[in-house]
Design a protein around this motif. Structure first.
Motif, PDB file in Angstrom:
ATOM      1  N   THR A 583      13.777   7.905  -0.986  1.00  0.00           N
ATOM      2  CA  THR A 583      12.744   7.123  -1.668  1.00  0.00           C
ATOM      3  C   THR A 583      12.480   5.866  -0.850  1.00  0.00           C
ATOM      4  O   THR A 583      13.357   5.383  -0.130  1.00  0.00           O
ATOM      5  CB  THR A 583      13.161   6.724  -3.092  1.00  0.00           C
ATOM      6  OG1 THR A 583      14.397   6.006  -3.054  1.00  0.00           O
ATOM      7  CG2 THR A 583      13.315   7.952  -3.982  1.00  0.00           C
ATOM      8  N   MET A 584      11.273   5.342  -0.965  1.00  0.00           N
ATOM      9  CA  MET A 584      10.910   4.138  -0.206  1.00  0.00           C
ATOM     10  C   MET A 584       9.725   3.452  -0.884  1.00  0.00           C
ATOM     11  O   MET A 584       8.789   4.121  -1.321  1.00  0.00           O
ATOM     12  CB  MET A 584      10.540   4.498   1.229  1.00  0.00           C
ATOM     13  CG  MET A 584      10.026   3.332   2.064  1.00  0.00           C
ATOM     14  SD  MET A 584       9.679   3.824   3.774  1.00  0.00           S
ATOM     15  CE  MET A 584      11.370   3.974   4.378  1.00  0.00           C
ATOM     16  N   PRO A 585       9.739   2.133  -0.961  1.00  0.00           N
ATOM     17  CA  PRO A 585       8.550   1.454  -1.487  1.00  0.00           C
ATOM     18  C   PRO A 585       7.443   1.421  -0.434  1.00  0.00           C
ATOM     19  O   PRO A 585       7.705   1.212   0.754  1.00  0.00           O
ATOM     20  CB  PRO A 585       9.062   0.047  -1.794  1.00  0.00           C
ATOM     21  CG  PRO A 585      10.176  -0.173  -0.814  1.00  0.00           C
ATOM     22  CD  PRO A 585      10.822   1.176  -0.628  1.00  0.00           C
ATOM     23  N   LEU A 586       6.228   1.651  -0.869  1.00  0.00           N
ATOM     24  CA  LEU A 586       5.058   1.438  -0.030  1.00  0.00           C
ATOM     25  C   LEU A 586       4.472   0.092  -0.424  1.00  0.00           C
ATOM     26  O   LEU A 586       4.318  -0.202  -1.610  1.00  0.00           O
ATOM     27  CB  LEU A 586       4.033   2.545  -0.235  1.00  0.00           C
ATOM     28  CG  LEU A 586       4.534   3.980  -0.085  1.00  0.00           C
ATOM     29  CD1 LEU A 586       3.384   4.968  -0.278  1.00  0.00           C
ATOM     30  CD2 LEU A 586       5.215   4.195   1.272  1.00  0.00           C
ATOM     31  N   CYS A 587       4.155  -0.714   0.572  1.00  0.00           N
ATOM     32  CA  CYS A 587       3.707  -2.078   0.329  1.00  0.00           C
ATOM     33  C   CYS A 587       2.201  -2.200   0.500  1.00  0.00           C
ATOM     34  O   CYS A 587       1.610  -1.490   1.320  1.00  0.00           O
ATOM     35  CB  CYS A 587       4.391  -3.048   1.300  1.00  0.00           C
ATOM     36  SG  CYS A 587       6.194  -2.922   1.350  1.00  0.00           S
ATOM     37  N   PRO A 588       1.564  -3.113  -0.216  1.00  0.00           N
ATOM     38  CA  PRO A 588       0.129  -3.316  -0.015  1.00  0.00           C
ATOM     39  C   PRO A 588      -0.134  -3.962   1.339  1.00  0.00           C
ATOM     40  O   PRO A 588       0.461  -4.989   1.666  1.00  0.00           O
ATOM     41  CB  PRO A 588      -0.272  -4.228  -1.171  1.00  0.00           C
ATOM     42  CG  PRO A 588       0.981  -4.915  -1.592  1.00  0.00           C
ATOM     43  CD  PRO A 588       2.101  -3.961  -1.300  1.00  0.00           C
ATOM     44  N   PHE A 589      -0.989  -3.340   2.131  1.00  0.00           N
ATOM     45  CA  PHE A 589      -1.347  -3.845   3.457  1.00  0.00           C
ATOM     46  C   PHE A 589      -1.855  -5.291   3.333  1.00  0.00           C
ATOM     47  O   PHE A 589      -2.593  -5.608   2.405  1.00  0.00           O
ATOM     48  CB  PHE A 589      -2.442  -2.951   4.043  1.00  0.00           C
ATOM     49  CG  PHE A 589      -2.760  -3.218   5.475  1.00  0.00           C
ATOM     50  CD1 PHE A 589      -2.106  -2.543   6.491  1.00  0.00           C
ATOM     51  CD2 PHE A 589      -3.724  -4.147   5.824  1.00  0.00           C
ATOM     52  CE1 PHE A 589      -2.407  -2.783   7.815  1.00  0.00           C
ATOM     53  CE2 PHE A 589      -4.033  -4.400   7.143  1.00  0.00           C
ATOM     54  CZ  PHE A 589      -3.369  -3.718   8.146  1.00  0.00           C
ATOM     55  N   PRO A 590      -1.443  -6.188   4.258  1.00  0.00           N
ATOM     56  CA  PRO A 590      -0.763  -5.943   5.528  1.00  0.00           C
ATOM     57  C   PRO A 590       0.753  -6.075   5.486  1.00  0.00           C
ATOM     58  O   PRO A 590       1.388  -6.245   6.528  1.00  0.00           O
ATOM     59  CB  PRO A 590      -1.373  -7.023   6.427  1.00  0.00           C
ATOM     60  CG  PRO A 590      -1.598  -8.179   5.501  1.00  0.00           C
ATOM     61  CD  PRO A 590      -2.005  -7.564   4.194  1.00  0.00           C
TER      62      PRO A 590
END
Length: 629
Positions: A583-590
């Protein structure tokens, strides 16, 4: 989202430029809600439909859907609880057609899933279609998570029937022959339906029909979710018809004027000569060289690269080169093959040197091995892989070349994908052999732009009305997507931030999430399950704002709480019946996900997204070659 009945009580499909309300509607319950069995009859559903809609059986439901799902009678099918073995509640499937052009009588087909009245959440969900569409149900049957949450779910075929259904009995979505009435003559009605009209028309009538079916005045909220061409549809809705939806999920959005230069470059640079071709194994060799050069740059060697553009990867320096004059092998590439790689990872440019389309991340080549590597030695002439390769494969040439031929050049019998586009290859800096790239003439880029004009979306100013009305847009793209280049999506988002006063201001309404190791819309080596769209192909994930894009969007629209991250999950073999491997968090760009330095890198708890982080803006050699400046 309000859908005012008075706005569409006349011929609904003549309202091509109309919006669908002000987003402030509240669904009002009726004291006499019909039972599901009462709803699910041809006559009852026909009465709920606005003028121009006919409830009936259709010929192009997605061919791989179960027979029990496809067994509509008179355009309706009452699916019992768990009828498909997917745990879905009981619902009514309705199919039929709707008029998209009241002058010509042109129609498109649709399917809609209605949960029972006491289960309906008052919300409308429209699902986009991928490839060149031509079928209904490309994402599978309505997703059980969406039905359990109470959404009414609609889909359309974009106004044409996929030719591969009649030819092979299989929906392949890469047929574009429908765009031509006769050689050299465009089927304008079909093309306009595909570019924008069918999706918008269904948004108008579908919301009205949904409210009518449940005996209420309006739907409470409306959402659109799509990936690939469905992502393009999502962005066209946001930019061309900003009043249609309250919230939109747009995945890997197809951008015709950028993606076709990308995919054609990948094919054309290899068609220069036999010595320039790359095998699937050699593409994987390139990706391996890139991984070796870049994996540790994000702080942990884990097989995933958080920011491929920050990598200092140079094809001439980092790919094993064979001895001078030697042919390429699985362990080294010839000079001509390295030139091919350089052109693929470099920006496509126009005659002035300006960037037309960003270069591919080298990491995409491993996943392009089955799509961009030639399946056979190309034959001479305009059809090197056969006159109708879309019937057997879905790769760069099969999709992009024939889409250009039929939509841009109107099926011109003289069209030759090898030469008609007018591409040239060469060094932008004669002293630097790593600058080998493609140039397309202005007449080619202009022709693509004009042909897709009503289906393009990447002018940053065009999103302003959607933002101003308070709409929410959740964008995502896999960083190893081998079909549609994530760098083009990144470029758009950066340009959008400039137009909207910076990333902080933009993120109030629009957020982009990039997924390391995720392929096209789904799959890949990295955590890729966070979108509950593809019922047949995607793993099941928790339907909540922390794990699911639509649930996150619904929460954002309903409460104003924007997603600061979303957890992506990797199941073993991408099968949710098997253990979670990562599992991994996806971050809001940038922003970029950062590893804490301790604990398992496979656990999202050991990663974080930081406010104000701009790590995804860092560029190395790879980003510079790709034109990401």
């Amino acid at each position: 989202m309000n859908v005012r009945i008075s706005a569409i009580a006349s011929v609904a499909v003549s309202l091509m430029t109309a919006g669908c309300g002000d987003g402030g509607g509240v669904q009002t319950a009726s004291p006499q809600q019909p039972t599901l069995a009462e709803m699910c009859t041809t006559s009852t559903m026909q009465k709920a439909m606005p003028t121009g809609v006919t409830v009936k059986d259709i010929p192009n439901l997605w061919t791989s859907l179960p027979a029990v799902f496809r067994a509509t009678k008179g355009g309706v099918n009452l699916l019992a609880e768990n009828a498909l073995g997917d745990g879905a509640p009981a619902y009514c499937l309705v199919t039929g057609s709707f008029v998209t052009n009241s002058v010509t009588g042109k129609t498109a087909n649709f399917a809609a899933g209605f949960p029972a009245a006491d289960k309906w959440n008052g919300k409308y969900l429209q699902i986009g279609c991928g490839g060149n569409c031509g079928n209904v149900g490309e994402s599978g049957a309505p997703n059980p998570a969406h039905l359990r949450a109470g959404f009414a779910v609609w889909q359309t075929d974009d106004g044409h029937v996929d030719g591969s259904i009649a030819a092979t009995g299989t929906s392949l979505e890469s047929d574009s022959s429908w765009a031509v009435s006769s050689p050299g003559v465009q089927n304008t009605d079909a093309v306009q339906d595909y570019l924008h009209r069918a999706v918008h028309t269904m948004a108008v009538l579908g919301q009205h029909a949904t409210a009518s079916a449940y005996n209420v005045q309006t739907v409470k909220r409306s959402y659109f979710m799509g990936c690939s061409d469905g992502g393009r549809e999502a962005m066209v809705e946001a930019t061309k018809y900003p009043l249609d939806f309250d919230g939109i999920v747009a995945g890997a959005p197809y951008n015709p004027r950028k993606n076709h230069p990308n995919t054609m470059t990948r094919a054309l640079v290899q068609l220069r000569s036999t010595s320039a071709q790359l095998s699937g194994a050699q593409m994987k060799l390139v990706a391996s060289a890139m991984t070796t050069a870049c994996d540790a740059a994000d702080g942990v060697t884990d097989g995933l690269i958080q920011n491929p553009n920050a990598c200092n990867f140079n094809p001439r320096k980092d790919i094993p080169m064979c001895a001078a004059g030697a042919a390429g092998s699985d362990s080294c590439l010839s000079s001509d093959q390295i030139d091919s790689v350089a052109a693929i990872v470099s920006a496509a440019r126009d005659q002035t040197g300006s960037v037309l389309a960003a270069g591919w991340s080298p990491g995409t080549l491993a996943d392009a091995a089955d799509t961009a590597a030639f399946p056979s030695q190309p034959a001479a002439g305009p059809d090197p892989f056969g006159p109708q390769p879309y019937l057997t494969m879905f790769n760069d040439w099969a999709f992009s070349n024939y889409t250009l031929k039929n939509i841009v050049f109107n099926g011109d019998p003289k069209y030759d994908g090898r030469t008609t586009l007018g591409q040239t290859f060469g060094l932008s800096d004669p002293a630097d052999p790593s600058t080998f790239h493609v140039t397309f003439p202005s007449q080619t880029t202009g022709a693509i732009q004009n042909a897709f004009l009503n289906g393009t979306w990447d002018d940053p100013a065009a999103l302003a009305p959607f933002i101003q009305k308070g709409g929410k847009l959740f964008m995502y793209h896999g960083l190893t997507d081998p079909y549609l280049n994530a760098n083009n999506t990144v470029t758009y988002y950066e340009n959008l931030a400039s137009a909207e006063g910076g990333f902080a201001a933009l993120k109030k309404n629009v957020r982009l999430f990039l997924a390391p190791g995720m392929d096209h819309c789904q799959g890949g080596a990295g955590p890729n399950a966070f979108v509950s769209q593809y019922q047949q192909f995607s793993p099941t994930i928790p339907f909540d704002p922390q794990h699911d894009a639509l649930a996150s969007l619904d929460n954002w629209v309903g409460t104003g709480q924007a997603p600061d991250s979303i957890i992506a999950t990797k199941y073993t073999d991408d099968d949710s019946t098997k253990p979670v491997s990562r599992t991994m968090p996806l971050c809001p760009f940038p922003a970029q996900a950062h590893y804490s330095g301790s604990g398992s890198p496979a656990d999202a708890a050991n990663w974080s997204c930081a406010d104000g982080d701009n790590s995804m803006l860092r560029l190395g050699t790879a980003g510079t070659l790709a034109g990401m400046q």
